[in-house]
Structures are given as C-alpha cells and as structure tokens.
Design an enzyme around this catalytic site. Structure first.
Site, PDB file in Angstrom:
ATOM      1  N   ASP A 115      65.306  61.247 -15.359  1.00 32.86           N
ATOM      2  CA  ASP A 115      64.208  60.714 -14.548  1.00 32.86           C
ATOM      3  C   ASP A 115      63.494  59.566 -15.263  1.00 32.86           C
ATOM      4  O   ASP A 115      63.163  59.677 -16.440  1.00 32.86           O
ATOM      5  CB  ASP A 115      63.208  61.856 -14.303  1.00 32.86           C
ATOM      6  CG  ASP A 115      62.016  61.423 -13.482  1.00 32.86           C
ATOM      7  OD1 ASP A 115      62.192  61.254 -12.265  1.00 32.86           O
ATOM      8  OD2 ASP A 115      60.923  61.250 -14.045  1.00 32.86           O
ATOM      9  N   ASP A 127      67.704  68.006 -13.219  1.00 28.24           N
ATOM     10  CA  ASP A 127      66.813  66.849 -13.375  1.00 28.24           C
ATOM     11  C   ASP A 127      66.152  66.958 -14.757  1.00 28.24           C
ATOM     12  O   ASP A 127      65.607  68.011 -15.095  1.00 28.24           O
ATOM     13  CB  ASP A 127      65.738  66.909 -12.273  1.00 28.24           C
ATOM     14  CG  ASP A 127      65.336  65.547 -11.761  1.00 28.24           C
ATOM     15  OD1 ASP A 127      65.194  64.641 -12.600  1.00 28.24           O
ATOM     16  OD2 ASP A 127      65.143  65.401 -10.547  1.00 28.24           O
ATOM     17  N   ASP A 186      62.579  79.127   1.880  1.00 30.26           N
ATOM     18  CA  ASP A 186      61.613  80.033   1.258  1.00 30.26           C
ATOM     19  C   ASP A 186      62.075  81.473   1.495  1.00 30.26           C
ATOM     20  O   ASP A 186      62.266  81.881   2.643  1.00 30.26           O
ATOM     21  CB  ASP A 186      60.240  79.779   1.908  1.00 30.26           C
ATOM     22  CG  ASP A 186      59.199  80.777   1.442  1.00 30.26           C
ATOM     23  OD1 ASP A 186      59.407  81.399   0.384  1.00 30.26           O
ATOM     24  OD2 ASP A 186      58.183  80.937   2.157  1.00 30.26           O
ATOM     25  N   HIS A 234      64.121  61.960  -2.474  1.00 27.30           N
ATOM     26  CA  HIS A 234      62.781  62.523  -2.279  1.00 27.30           C
ATOM     27  C   HIS A 234      61.664  61.496  -2.485  1.00 27.30           C
ATOM     28  O   HIS A 234      60.500  61.849  -2.354  1.00 27.30           O
ATOM     29  CB  HIS A 234      62.600  63.680  -3.266  1.00 27.30           C
ATOM     30  CG  HIS A 234      62.716  63.198  -4.689  1.00 27.30           C
ATOM     31  ND1 HIS A 234      63.911  62.750  -5.231  1.00 27.30           N
ATOM     32  CD2 HIS A 234      61.792  63.031  -5.652  1.00 27.30           C
ATOM     33  CE1 HIS A 234      63.705  62.349  -6.472  1.00 27.30           C
ATOM     34  NE2 HIS A 234      62.426  62.505  -6.755  1.00 27.30           N
ATOM     35  N   ASP A 235      62.001  60.262  -2.848  1.00 31.01           N
ATOM     36  CA  ASP A 235      60.986  59.245  -3.111  1.00 31.01           C
ATOM     37  C   ASP A 235      60.884  58.203  -2.010  1.00 31.01           C
ATOM     38  O   ASP A 235      60.130  57.234  -2.149  1.00 31.01           O
ATOM     39  CB  ASP A 235      61.306  58.507  -4.428  1.00 31.01           C
ATOM     40  CG  ASP A 235      61.069  59.384  -5.646  1.00 31.01           C
ATOM     41  OD1 ASP A 235      60.232  60.299  -5.562  1.00 31.01           O
ATOM     42  OD2 ASP A 235      61.736  59.155  -6.671  1.00 31.01           O
ATOM     43  N   ASP A 281      62.387  78.291  -2.656  1.00 31.96           N
ATOM     44  CA  ASP A 281      62.603  78.896  -3.978  1.00 31.96           C
ATOM     45  C   ASP A 281      64.093  79.100  -4.247  1.00 31.96           C
ATOM     46  O   ASP A 281      64.936  78.844  -3.376  1.00 31.96           O
ATOM     47  CB  ASP A 281      61.823  80.223  -4.091  1.00 31.96           C
ATOM     48  CG  ASP A 281      62.040  81.109  -2.878  1.00 31.96           C
ATOM     49  OD1 ASP A 281      63.207  81.220  -2.444  1.00 31.96           O
ATOM     50  OD2 ASP A 281      61.063  81.674  -2.344  1.00 31.96           O
ATOM     51  N   ASP A 331      55.907  82.627   0.983  1.00 33.63           N
ATOM     52  CA  ASP A 331      54.697  81.934   0.478  1.00 33.63           C
ATOM     53  C   ASP A 331      54.641  80.478   0.933  1.00 33.63           C
ATOM     54  O   ASP A 331      53.757  79.722   0.522  1.00 33.63           O
ATOM     55  CB  ASP A 331      54.592  82.041  -1.054  1.00 33.63           C
ATOM     56  CG  ASP A 331      55.724  81.293  -1.770  1.00 33.63           C
ATOM     57  OD1 ASP A 331      56.604  80.727  -1.084  1.00 33.63           O
ATOM     58  OD2 ASP A 331      55.722  81.271  -3.010  1.00 33.63           O
ATOM     59  N   GLU A 340      68.226  57.313 -13.696  1.00 35.87           N
ATOM     60  CA  GLU A 340      67.451  56.825 -12.546  1.00 35.87           C
ATOM     61  C   GLU A 340      67.017  55.416 -12.902  1.00 35.87           C
ATOM     62  O   GLU A 340      66.184  55.204 -13.775  1.00 35.87           O
ATOM     63  CB  GLU A 340      66.217  57.690 -12.294  1.00 35.87           C
ATOM     64  CG  GLU A 340      65.510  57.271 -11.012  1.00 35.87           C
ATOM     65  CD  GLU A 340      64.028  57.638 -10.944  1.00 35.87           C
ATOM     66  OE1 GLU A 340      63.422  57.935 -11.980  1.00 35.87           O
ATOM     67  OE2 GLU A 340      63.494  57.596  -9.842  1.00 35.87           O
TER      68      GLU A 340
HETATM   69  C1  NOJ Z   1      60.943  59.489 -10.400  1.00 34.61           C
HETATM   70  C2  NOJ Z   1      61.010  60.695  -9.515  1.00 34.61           C
HETATM   71  O1  NOJ Z   1      62.102  60.569  -8.642  1.00 34.61           O
HETATM   72  C3  NOJ Z   1      59.691  60.789  -8.791  1.00 34.61           C
HETATM   73  O2  NOJ Z   1      59.703  61.757  -7.779  1.00 34.61           O
HETATM   74  C4  NOJ Z   1      58.622  61.069  -9.808  1.00 34.61           C
HETATM   75  O3  NOJ Z   1      57.364  61.059  -9.171  1.00 34.61           O
HETATM   76  C5  NOJ Z   1      58.620  60.024 -10.925  1.00 34.61           C
HETATM   77  N1  NOJ Z   1      59.937  59.709 -11.391  1.00 34.61           N
HETATM   78  C6  NOJ Z   1      57.833  60.509 -12.095  1.00 34.61           C
HETATM   79  O4  NOJ Z   1      58.511  61.540 -12.751  1.00 34.61           O
END
Ligand code: NOJ
Length: 577
Positions: free
Chosen positions: A228, A126, A49, A349-350, A57, A53, A282
């Site tokens: 995605d 992305d 950051d 990140h998932d 960024d 905030d 993906e």
């Molecule tokens: C896959 C992404 O990696 C995830 O973070 C997102 O929530 C879903 N697609 C929906 O876009």
C-alpha cells in the site's frame, strides 16, 4: 474452437502450469503463475456479515468460498484485516500480527486461507507499511519522549526549529501533513490521516520489523503482498522546501527516492525470494522508467505494479474521451511488452464503481456495458483485478448529503472545502460521483433485506437496485452479467494468448470503438468493443472464417469484414487462419 487454438492452448497450459506452480518466474519463457492469475478483490467490511453486527467478516467470506470459486478466479486480494482503530477502514494498523475484532480472529483467518487453498485460489495480503496507526505500540512509545528507542520509527520535527517545511496530507482537514504533538513539543509527519503517522523507512530497525511481519504471513501461507502507498515509503528526509509546480509531480517530491530500490532489494532478498510469493506495488512512480525500476525481473525487487493513469481518465463529471482511454492503455502495454509486468483494473475500493465511471449505469445499458468492461479487463495483457460486485454490474450509490458518507477522505475533504469557501454545490456533485463510498456499499447477494449482506444494520447502506442486481437472480439468468463474467474468465484461463499474447491496436482514431488483436505464435484473437450508446460500424481484418469466442449480445451482425456493432457490444473473434 479452431483446432490449432485449442491444441496450442492445451499444450501451453499442460507444459506451463505444472512448472509455473513451482517456479516464481521462468527466466526463459517469462511465464509465472501470478501473471496467469485472475484476482478478485474483496473489501471485507462489505462482503458478507456472519454475525449481524452490520460489518462483513472472515466467517462471512468463508460462507461464500464456493461462490468465489464459482467465478473461476484463482486469486483473492483482500483489503487490510489487521487490528485497527479504523480511522481509514483498516489502513491504519495497530497490530500487524493480529486480526481486527470486527472481522474475527486468527482461527477464522487460517480457516479462510485453507478454504481458498483447497479450492486452488491463492491469497494476497494488503501490507500497509508507509504508515501505521497512531495507536500502534511503536507510535505510543515514539511519541512518549524524544529519547525513546522508538523515536526514530517515525518522522519528527522539533518545534524549536520553527514550523516544518510544508507537506500536503491527503486526508487532513487542513491538508497539512505535519501534526503538532505537545507531549514532546514536536511535529510528526502523516501523508494520510492524522491517525496514520508515516513510518521512517530510513531506520533499518523499521525495515527489519516490516520484513519480519511479511515473513510471519508468508509462513502462514499467503501467496502475495499488495504494498500500500509504497512509493511514498522512501522520502527525502532533509525536507527541502518544495519547488514551484511540485503539484504536477507529487510522487517525485513525496516519494520514489533512490533508497526505495535499496529497500526493495532487501525485501526481495529477505522475504520475496525465500517463498513462492509475489508482490505488487500500489503505484508505479511517475514515468515508465520508474515503473520498470520497480518490477523488471532482473532488478530483483517487486514482480508487479499498478499505475494510476488509467484511473485518472474519466475522473470528471463530463465523462471521458475514448481516445484518451485507448492511448493510456496502449502506451503502457507497449512500454511493458518485452519486460516487466502490470495489473489491469478499472475499479477498486478507492474509486467509483466501474460501470458508473467508464460504462453507462442507466437501466438500458448497465448490464451490457458492465459486460463490455469486463471483456476489456479480461482480454488485456497484465494481471486482471476484478473488484467484488463488478461481476454483477453493481453501480454507484450516489449520496446527496455529507451525513451519509463514512469515508474519512470524503468527510475531511468536505471540511477543508467548506473552510476554504469552495463552491459547495459543485463539491457535493463531484463527491456524489467520485467518492470512495460509492465502491464500498455491501455486496448484493439476494432480494432479502439488506441484499442478504447482514441481518443487522449495514455499516453503509445497500444500493437500492439490489432488488434487480444480485447474485441469486443473476445466477439463474443465462444472460446475466455474472454468467457472462464466468464465461469470460473461462475464456482467458483456457487461452494463454490473453495472458502472454502481443497487443496491437486497430482503428486508433475511431471515437466509439476500441479494437485490438492479441497474438501468440499462431494464435490470434481480435477484440472489438463499442464504448458508446450509439451503434457503430467496424471494418476489421477478420480473415475468412472468424469464429466468435464471446459476445455480450445474442447475435452478431457481420458481412465479411464489416460488423455492425450495437451499443456497448463486445466481441472476441478467433481470427487465426
Ligand atoms: C491506499 C489505499 O488503497 C487507500 O484505501 C488508503 O486510504 C491509503 N492507501 C492509505 O493507506
């Protein structure tokens, strides 16, 4: 390093690199720059950051460009940075040509892209086009009346036909993918959150919009696209009732319809073939055939895919069996040995942090098992994706209370579980381990407040272990995860055997050890890793004079072909004769 390994590596690098920079993929050798890349994934909200905030960024990323370069990686994939109301942290886009205010503006983007390119690092954007935000102008128009020109940009079901056939939504508090909208007395489809209506890919105007958006970013100079949720783009829009047992093959019933290939060919013709870019999907369908149909060069569709089978291993609190892990990676490698190309990753990140899921995040083993896992990612065939912070050995934060979670998936699934009377103690224990927030905590830069991520209040708390696990300390420690990571990156970059070499599994039935060779012409390396906290004995075809190329311990306990492997030890030998 042995002479022939050094010589051949240099020759291949010199001959190959110049060509690969220009060409998309060499049709004779199959070589391509995006196969030779090492991708560093940045979750921009959590990286750095610059304005206090509490949200990362683009200026923050610019501040850290030298750090990124110092890792040795040559590509960066960044999660979405477009304008978005942030229902799903940027995966709900309201303007595909704008930058999210939290992250900065287009000047910042241009400066960041230039900064990366000046350092020889390519940039992957992305592209989130299975759905948009419900605040996108297309959806505002679409929902305003049944005869609006944008009506067919989305999937609508008129209420006079009764309730639409059931479809599941991943992020809906009731799990229902059809949301009733009183404005036009109709339901719209959202596979993800209610604020993420699915775009109608059967409409050629939608597709043209997407290709134009991709061209816009390609003209700006981005080098790749990560598509995605892309396998869901083409649906069966006759909306049949789903047969019993459909849950076992969600992708088949929810996406991957034959039209997808028609659309990808269009995308390839209009965008991918016109620029020196690659695209990664993906998801890879539900069979090897599906995956090949997306990425084989002669199909002229995409260049790369990532499958989720590797991620499905280790999803339970009880851990996972190494045999399962080896089986998944071995079978995918052999299915793609001759044709097609995949990604290799253990986190994003998932999912939870790599070391908490596949390694051991206890004080004793965190560092050594992180190094071992990075050895795996960086020594396999496929393009490695490294998630920010995994170079340091960052771990799960493990929230206890639902009020600590920020992720829509966690919050809505909690609501759903509660309303369905689930065992909430078990639910929370599972969430603590598997939540996406685990992998989204701020990057740990130093020992100052909030790990140097922000001078304000971070949007998600920093993991308390930042006092020990951070860039500033690890930079100075020659034995740190960070320095090991850099060494491993170097090894891969300088030895094409890690990119293109054939993979052969050794000791298939060993419960603790994962070992394989990679060979390319005369080059041959042997990778052996102990995936457990107990020592193990490895008997390996090491030849007469194996040279150790990397080791996550200070020494090797070897007598001829027998190696005593310490807990989570990782070794790579050069075993060419
Ligand atoms: C896959 C992404 O990696 C995830 O973070 C997102 O929530 C879903 N697609 C929906 O876009």
């Amino acid at each position: 390093m042995k002479k022939s390994l050094l010589f051949l590596s240099l020759l291949l690098l010199v001959l190959g690199c110049a060509e690969n920079v220009k060409k998309k993929e060499d049709s004779i050798t199959g070589r391509a720059w995006w196969k030779e890349g090492i991708i560093y994934q940045i979750y921009p909200r959590s990286f750095k950051d610059s304005d206090g905030d509490g949200i990362g960024d683009l200026k923050g990323v610019i501040e850290k460009l030298d750090y990124i370069e110092s890792l040795g990686v040559n590509m960066v994939w960044m999660n979405p940075i477009y304008s978005s109301p942030n229902a799903d942290n940027g995966y709900d886009i309201s303007d595909y040509r704008g930058i999210m205010e939290d992250f900065g503006d287009m000047d910042d983007f241009d400066r960041m892209l230039k900064g990366l390119h000046d350092r020889g690092i390519k940039f992957v954007m992305d592209v989130v086009v299975n759905h948009s935000s419900d605040e996108h102008e297309w959806f505002r128009q679409s929902r305003s009346s049944r005869d609006n020109p944008f009506r067919d940009y989305y999937h609508w079901w008129p209420a006079e036909k009764g309730k639409p056939p059931y479809r599941y939504s991943l992020f809906d508090p009731k799990g229902d993918a059809w949301k009733y909208d009183s404005v036009t007395d109709a339901y719209y489809l959202h596979y993800f959150a209610q604020k993420q209506p699915d775009l109608n890919w059967e409409n050629p105007k939608v597709r043209q919009e997407v290709y134009d958006i991709m061209k816009f970013w390609a003209e700006k100079g981005v080098d790749g696209f990560r598509l995605d949720a892309f396998q869901y783009a083409s649906k069966d829009t006759t909306w049949p009732e789903l047969p019993e047992g459909f849950e076992k093959n969600v992708i088949k019933y929810y996406g991957m319809q034959p039209n997808l290939h028609k659309y990808l060919k269009e995308m390839n013709e209009q965008v991918l073939s016109k620029y020196n870019v690659f695209a990664v999907s993906e998801g890879a369908g539900s069979t090897f055939e599906d995956a090949h149909s997306l990425v084989d060069a002669d199909r002229k569709e995409l260049q790369m895919a990532y499958h989720f089978e590797g991620m499905d291993v280790g999803n339970s609190l009880e851990g996972y069996k190494l045999s399962e892990f080896k089986e998944v990676y071995t079978k995918w490698d052999s299915a793609f040995a001759k044709k097609g190309w995949l990604s290799i990753f253990l986190a994003n990140h998932d999912v939870p942090r790599m070391v908490s899921k596949f390694g051991n995040d206890s004080t004793a083993f965190r560092a050594v098992s992180s190094k071992m896992l990075n050895t795996f990612i960086l020594s396999m065939r496929g393009t490695p994706y490294v998630y920010y912070g995994d170079e340091l050995g960052m771990t799960n934060i493990g929230f206890d209370s639902i009020s600590q979670y920020r992720d829509i998936a966690a919050i809505n699934s909690y609501e759903k579980a509660l309303s369905e009377g689930e065992d909430m103690e078990a639910f929370m224990a599972n969430l603590k381990f598997s939540s996406r927030d685990n992998g989204r905590t701020p990057m740990q830069w130093d020992t100052t407040a909030h790990a140097g991520f922000t001078t304000g209040d971070p949007w998600l708390p920093v993991n308390e272990n930042y006092i020990k696990v951070n860039v500033a300390l690890e930079r100075k420690d020659p034995n740190s995860c960070l320095n090991y990571f850099r060494e491993m990156v170097n090894l891969r970059k300088n030895n094409p055997v890690f990119v293109y070499g054939d993979y052969h599994l050794l000791l298939p039935d060993h419960q603790q050890l994962y070992a394989y060779t990679r060979s390319l012409g005369e080059l041959q390396v042997l990778v052996v890793m102990n995936f457990s906290e107990k020592p193990a004995t490895a008997i390996l075809p090491l030849g007469d004079n194996p040279e150790v190329l990397i080791n996550n311990y200070p020494d090797v306990d070897r007598a001829a072909s027998t190696v005593q492997m310490k807990p989570y030890q990782a070794l790579i030998f050069n075993i060419e004769d």
